[in-house]
Design an enzyme around this catalytic site. Structure first.
Site, short mmCIF file in Angstrom:
data_model
loop_
_atom_site.label_atom_id
_atom_site.label_comp_id
_atom_site.label_asym_id
_atom_site.label_seq_id
_atom_site.Cartn_x
_atom_site.Cartn_y
_atom_site.Cartn_z
N ASP A 572 0.76 -1.24 0.00
CA ASP A 572 0.00 0.00 0.00
C ASP A 572 0.80 1.30 0.00
O ASP A 572 0.76 2.07 -0.95
CB ASP A 572 -0.94 0.01 1.21
CG ASP A 572 -1.83 -1.22 1.26
OD1 ASP A 572 -1.69 -2.09 0.39
OD2 ASP A 572 -2.66 -1.32 2.16
N GLU A 769 -0.37 -9.41 12.02
CA GLU A 769 -0.26 -9.01 10.62
C GLU A 769 1.18 -8.71 10.23
O GLU A 769 1.63 -9.06 9.14
CB GLU A 769 -1.13 -7.77 10.38
CG GLU A 769 -1.19 -7.30 8.94
CD GLU A 769 -2.08 -6.09 8.77
OE1 GLU A 769 -2.41 -5.76 7.61
OE2 GLU A 769 -2.45 -5.46 9.78
#
Length: 809
Positions: A572, A769
């Site tokens: 991202d 994560e």
């Protein structure tokens, strides 16, 4: 002439007959394999967004779910558990789980002072996917009040055609024994759901309200609500509780209110309906079963059957796991096997079935071509003015990244998820891949994020719900297809095939080569369609800027770019050229297309598609040459993104990190490449990517390290680190100039990664994560049991340090 024709046509007719018979036999075998797989995979805890929820892989069908809370006080609205939420529990997940047989989940709930265990077990047999049973157990925690009171609600809903009725008398104060629901649907046939009386004490009180509703009985509330609201079971429960409270409080007044355990109960109203709430109230420890029996099964299952099957499934899982994923030196202590089992079980325990409509913008607005300078502003305006349409419902069978935060399918995550799963269950993996490719549109696009239906949308901010048919995502499913071909090659080389033949229920399409080839034949046109969609929609501009390269076609650019993000790349906020330019070329995307090209070429060879294979080989050779021509910086000794400078000339933009490694990570750098040494130096440089916890996503020396969102600007991600470990292992196992360096990096990186994930799991009870490169602590999304579970494969990789037996960790 006629005579000769007759003689020649007869053998042809015979050959045609033989071929037709063979094809018919293959078709029958494939159909048999698909049916067997569908039957064993029909039921499951396929509602991973819930702590425990069960459904079949059938649209608009029977669903079930569990809710619980302490009823010591009046905080029920804050402590009732249903959907998985971050930072709510001390840990939860599957300790052992197999999609085809079942397993055990433990849930540690400190606020409610209880640990809940859910055991889910399948019973094969019959015409409708068999039966199943679930055992729910509650154990008060050490800090629980002496007489902890817990209310537990199991519910079933039915959407679509069919009926579901709860047996019982509405005049009674509750069910004294088992509760029985009887139902029928076209897909499931006739069935029953039995919720047993169970074991455990119940609250007692002298308050007069206990005479009207004794809590040693099970309460059943049946009702009919709009189908679109069926997924909101918690709200349905709250509405029923409020209706009872509204009657109780006026009856007894504020001076003599019933105790909380009595207040928060539903009215006993069994009968017809599309939602049935079954409530039990316990004091202390408890246990009860939910038994689903198909009428087509040999017999209705009992609690005794469930007890026996739980023991069998648990021992069977442990044996298989040791055979497939046993951690290798130096991870030989028992704690690592427990850790590995947990991560893998949660990976496949996160597999879900989703069905519903989705929001897509198919306006084909010219701004979406992103051809002009300032294109991101034009694209933003286009997104604002173009209304997304709700597209027809579709279905998806997929694993998910995170039950509390990402309980839906993500395209590039899925490829990483399936790399461990295919080692365990090839047929399950192929079924999931097929499910994803069934979502493809006529152009070859698959939405990168699958947000199917209102329940899925409830977990996604509105600005991220719309999908765009010009947005791509890394094509990681091609990696899994390559792994499948590797396994086919291994089976062909090993004529005994003992393991495959012994476990046909997991490897039917390996045991039957013709069935495997038929699967590839059906999938191949879809793979080609997506491949050429990538080449067309993500094409970069080489010609307009007089770039010197072997090929004028092999350069690519992610669409969906903004100054701060390329969400479509998956990385991202990783730093890219500023400002964005329509002449950009993205190194990672060219590498992904290169990996995809190698994979599809290999499939074409398998299927004797010789013309296709020759075409793909030319693409592959051009891509490898263009990686050097367009993206290698001799000055930086690294691969870099490319853009156009103020003078309309090509310019390399080098932000060293995961992007710099992409040709290596995707297997496009040969062991003898003169650039491999510089790549390994970058990997091993402590001032750049190397840390004692894993490879940083961005160089420690970068001006953007740990800046702004700090998502892909330094933290350690297991998916990229897995690719690095895998490629280092490949180099370390082949003779070449960099073999020794690769071996040492592989050994050290493997240990660092396992230690990082294990220590954080031991401390917090969760996989995460990403991990902090300075401390190794897990961060961002909790219970991220998607690609972080790749550490299971890393642990099972070989030790290259000479067969040490000492456990250093």
């Amino acid at each position: 002439m006629a005579r000769n024709s007759r003689w020649t046509s007869s053998p042809l007719r015979a050959l045609t007959f033989v071929l037709s018979a063979q094809l018919s036999l293959v078709g029958a075998q494939v159909a048999e394999i698909e049916k067997a797989s569908n039957d064993s995979l029909l039921w499951g805890p396929y509602r991973p967004n819930l702590y425990f929820g069960v459904r079949p892989r059938i649209p608009k069908s029977l669903m079930g779910g569990l809710m619980w809370t302490k009823v010591e006080d009046h905080t029920v609205q804050h402590t009732i558990r249903h959907t998985c939420e971050q930072h709510e529990l001390d840990g939860y997940g599957w300790d052992e789980y197999d999609v085809r047989t079942g397993g055990r989940q433990t849930i540690h709930d400190p606020a409610n002072h209880i640990d809940v265990t859910t055991e889910f077990i399948k019973f094969p047999g019959g015409q409708h996917g068999g039966s199943w049973g679930a055992r729910i157990k509650g154990t008060p925690r050490a800090d629980a009040p002496p007489e902890l009171k817990t209310t537990v609600v199991w519910y079933n809903t039915l959407e679509g055609l069919g009926s579901l009725v709860a047996e019982g008398d509405v005049e009674e104060t509750g069910a004294e024994g088992d509760v029985l629901l009887k139902g029928m649907t076209p897909e499931l046939g006739e069935f029953e759901v039995k919720i047993t009386k169970g074991k455990g004490d119940h609250p007692q009180s002298n308050h007069p309200s206990f005479q009207d509703k004794p809590l040693d009985r099970t309460l059943v509330a049946s009702s009919q609500i709009p189908p679109e609201a069926l997924w909101q079971a918690k709200q349905v429960l709250f509405a029923q509780l409020k209706a009872e409270i509204d009657q109780l409080l006026p009856k007894y007044g504020e001076e003599n209110p019933p105790p909380p355990a009595q207040v928060y109960t539903i009215r006993h109203q069994p009968g017809h309906g599309n939602v049935h709430l079954v409530q039990k109230v316990f004091e202390g420890a408890f246990e009860f079963d939910i038994l689903f029996s198909s009428a087509s099964a040999p017999k209705a299952i009992t609690s005794e059957d469930l007890t026996v099957q739980i023991s069998s499934v648990t021992s069977g899982f442990s044996t298989r796991f040791t055979d497939i994923f046993k951690p290798q030196t130096p991870f030989v202590k028992e704690r690592y096997e427990e850790f590995s089992k947990s991560l893998f079980s949660n990976l496949i325990g996160g597999i879900g079935y989703f069905y519903g409509d989705s929001r897509v913008d198919r306006s084909d607005d010219p701004a979406y071509e992103e051809d002009n300078e300032g294109f991101w502003e034009d694209a933003a305006e286009a997104r604002a003015r173009n209304a997304a349409q709700l597209e027809a419902p579709s279905e998806l069978f997929t694993s998910i990244p995170s039950r509390p935060f990402f309980p839906r399918g993500f395209l590039w995550d899925e490829g990483f998820h399936l790399l461990p799963v295919i080692d365990w269950d090839v047929d399950l993996t192929l079924d999931i891949i097929k499910s994803w490719f069934n979502l493809m549109d006529e152009e070859g696009w698959i939405a990168r994020e699958q947000i199917l239906g209102a329940e899925a949308r409830s977990k996604v901010p509105e600005e991220f719900q719309v999908q765009y048919p010009h947005y791509a995502n890394p094509p990681t499913l091609f990696m899994v297809i390559t792994s499948f071909l590797d396994k086919l090659d291994a089976v062909k080389a090993d004529t005994s095939n003992e393991k495959v033949l012994a476990e046909k229920s997991y490897f039917m399409q390996l045991a039957n080569r013709e069935a495997a080839l038929e699967y590839l034949r059906k999938l191949y046109p879809l793979l080609k369609r997506q491949y050429f969609w990538f080449r067309k929609t993500q094409a970069g501009d080489i010609k307009s800027y007089e770039r010197e390269a072997f090929s004028t076609k092999e350069g690519y650019r992610w669409r969906g770019r903004t100054p701060r993000h390329i969400l479509t790349s998956g990385l991202d906020d990783y730093p890219r050229a500023q400002p964005p330019h329509p002449g950009e070329l993205h190194l990672d995307l060219l590498s992904w297309v290169g990996m995809m090209t190698k994979s599809i070429r290999r499939i074409a060879v398998y299927l004797d598609e010789t013309d296709d294979a020759a075409q793909f080989l030319k693409f592959e050779e051009a891509i490898i040459k263009n990686l050097d021509d367009l993206h290698w910086s001799a000055k930086q000794k690294a691969y870099c993104d490319a853009t156009i400078d103020d003078y309309e000339e090509n310019k390399l933009v080098c932000y060293k990190g995961y992007i710099s490694l992409f040709p290596f990570l995707t297997g496009l750098v040969d062991k003898d490449s003169p650039k491999l040494g510089a790549i390994l130096d970058l990997i091993g440089d402590e001032e750049q990517l190397w840390s004692e916890h894993g490879l940083r996503s961005l160089s420690k020396s970068s001006e953007f390290y740990h800046t702004e969102e700090d998502y892909w600007r330094g933290p350690i991600w297991m998916n990229m680190n897995y690719l690095a470990v895998q490629q280092l292992l490949n180099i370390a196992q082949q003779k070449g100039p960099q073999q020794a360096k690769a071996k040492q990096l592989y050994t050290d990186l493997r240990k660092n990664l396992v230690r990082t994930v294990y220590e954080s799991w031991k401390e917090t009870g969760f996989a995460w994560e990403q991990y902090n490169p300075e401390t190794g602590k897990g961060q961002r999304t909790q219970h991220f049991t998607g690609w972080t579970s790749l550490v299971v494969k890393i642990m099972s990789m070989p030790d290259l340090e000479g067969g040490r037996t000492k456990d250093e960790l």
